[in-house]
Motif scaffolding. Structure first.
Motif, PDB file in Angstrom:
ATOM      1  N   LEU A  20       0.863  -1.178   0.000  1.00  0.00           N
ATOM      2  CA  LEU A  20       0.000   0.000   0.000  1.00  0.00           C
ATOM      3  C   LEU A  20       0.902   1.230   0.000  1.00  0.00           C
ATOM      4  O   LEU A  20       1.853   1.306   0.783  1.00  0.00           O
ATOM      5  CB  LEU A  20      -0.909  -0.004   1.225  1.00  0.00           C
ATOM      6  CG  LEU A  20      -1.896  -1.166   1.286  1.00  0.00           C
ATOM      7  CD1 LEU A  20      -2.661  -1.149   2.608  1.00  0.00           C
ATOM      8  CD2 LEU A  20      -2.858  -1.134   0.103  1.00  0.00           C
ATOM      9  N   LEU A  21       0.629   2.156  -0.891  1.00  0.00           N
ATOM     10  CA  LEU A  21       1.392   3.392  -0.984  1.00  0.00           C
ATOM     11  C   LEU A  21       0.530   4.503  -0.398  1.00  0.00           C
ATOM     12  O   LEU A  21      -0.537   4.814  -0.940  1.00  0.00           O
ATOM     13  CB  LEU A  21       1.746   3.703  -2.437  1.00  0.00           C
ATOM     14  CG  LEU A  21       2.552   4.982  -2.636  1.00  0.00           C
ATOM     15  CD1 LEU A  21       4.040   4.666  -2.546  1.00  0.00           C
ATOM     16  CD2 LEU A  21       2.236   5.625  -3.958  1.00  0.00           C
ATOM     17  N   ALA A  22       0.957   5.052   0.722  1.00  0.00           N
ATOM     18  CA  ALA A  22       0.215   6.133   1.378  1.00  0.00           C
ATOM     19  C   ALA A  22       0.867   7.465   1.057  1.00  0.00           C
ATOM     20  O   ALA A  22       2.096   7.585   1.061  1.00  0.00           O
ATOM     21  CB  ALA A  22       0.179   5.910   2.889  1.00  0.00           C
ATOM     22  N   THR A  23       0.037   8.460   0.785  1.00  0.00           N
ATOM     23  CA  THR A  23       0.501   9.817   0.519  1.00  0.00           C
ATOM     24  C   THR A  23      -0.368  10.786   1.318  1.00  0.00           C
ATOM     25  O   THR A  23      -1.432  10.417   1.815  1.00  0.00           O
ATOM     26  CB  THR A  23       0.396  10.167  -0.985  1.00  0.00           C
ATOM     27  OG1 THR A  23      -0.957   9.955  -1.422  1.00  0.00           O
ATOM     28  CG2 THR A  23       1.350   9.339  -1.824  1.00  0.00           C
ATOM     29  N   ALA A  24       0.082  12.009   1.413  1.00  0.00           N
ATOM     30  CA  ALA A  24      -0.725  13.085   2.005  1.00  0.00           C
ATOM     31  C   ALA A  24      -0.401  14.357   1.248  1.00  0.00           C
ATOM     32  O   ALA A  24       0.769  14.664   1.009  1.00  0.00           O
ATOM     33  CB  ALA A  24      -0.423  13.248   3.485  1.00  0.00           C
TER      34      ALA A  24
END
Length: 176
Positions: A20-24
């Motif tokens: 899972l690639l999380a960004t903000a």
């Protein structure tokens, strides 16, 4: 031998576990499922990944140049597929799918509490983004959940099929 359609080649060469690639970006966290990634170097740990320009995460990754790669175990497989089957443009995936964002130490993107490992990453190379959507990331902080003993990862085989890690072979090698 028999002809294999070129559109199916990726099913043979999938590089590793689904992550899972999380960004903000602009105060909004997002997460996407990703299986097109590979290790580039041991020290420092460098990871190359493909993020489609059509993905909502692409804009955040390009703008902030940081992310978290969270590695889920097989018990999260249905949530991983759910993450991959909707867009962050119109869905708060963390709330809708039931994933827990946690603050990271080095980057603005969130860790994912349910995953057995989280890698805080910064983009260090973008020369291949315009042509291939390929980002090179450096892991700047790594986390592991000690409560998750011997997690088994899932590997995308294409068209909704996944393989699960199985037997481990120990063979003498000079590699770390």
């Amino acid at each position: 031998m028999k002809d294999l359609p070129l559109a199916e080649v990726y099913r043979l060469i999938e590089p590793g576990p689904v992550v899972l690639l999380a960004t903000a970006h602009k105060g909004r966290a997002n997460v996407m499922a990703m299986s097109w990634h590979m290790m580039v170097e041991f020290t420092p740990p460098l990871i190359a990944c493909i993020v489609s320009g059509a993905d909502f995460s692409f804009t955040a990754l390009r703008a902030t140049r940081e992310c978290v790669i969270a590695i889920p175990a097989v018990d999260l497989a249905e949530k991983v597929v759910a993450v991959g089957n909707c867009s962050g443009r119109d869905t708060d995936k963390f709330a809708t799918i039931g994933l827990t964002p946690r603050p990271a130490a080095e980057v603005g993107a969130p860790l994912i509490a349910e995953c057995f490992a989280n890698l805080e990453c910064r983009v260090i190379e973008t020369r291949l983004v315009n042509r291939f959507n390929l980002f090179v990331l450096e892991a700047v902080k790594a986390w592991r959940d000690p409560a998750q003993k011997n997690p088994r990862t899932i590997h995308h085989r294409g068209y909704g099929a996944f393989a699960v890690d199985g037997e481990v072979l120990k063979i003498a090698s000079r590699m770390p």
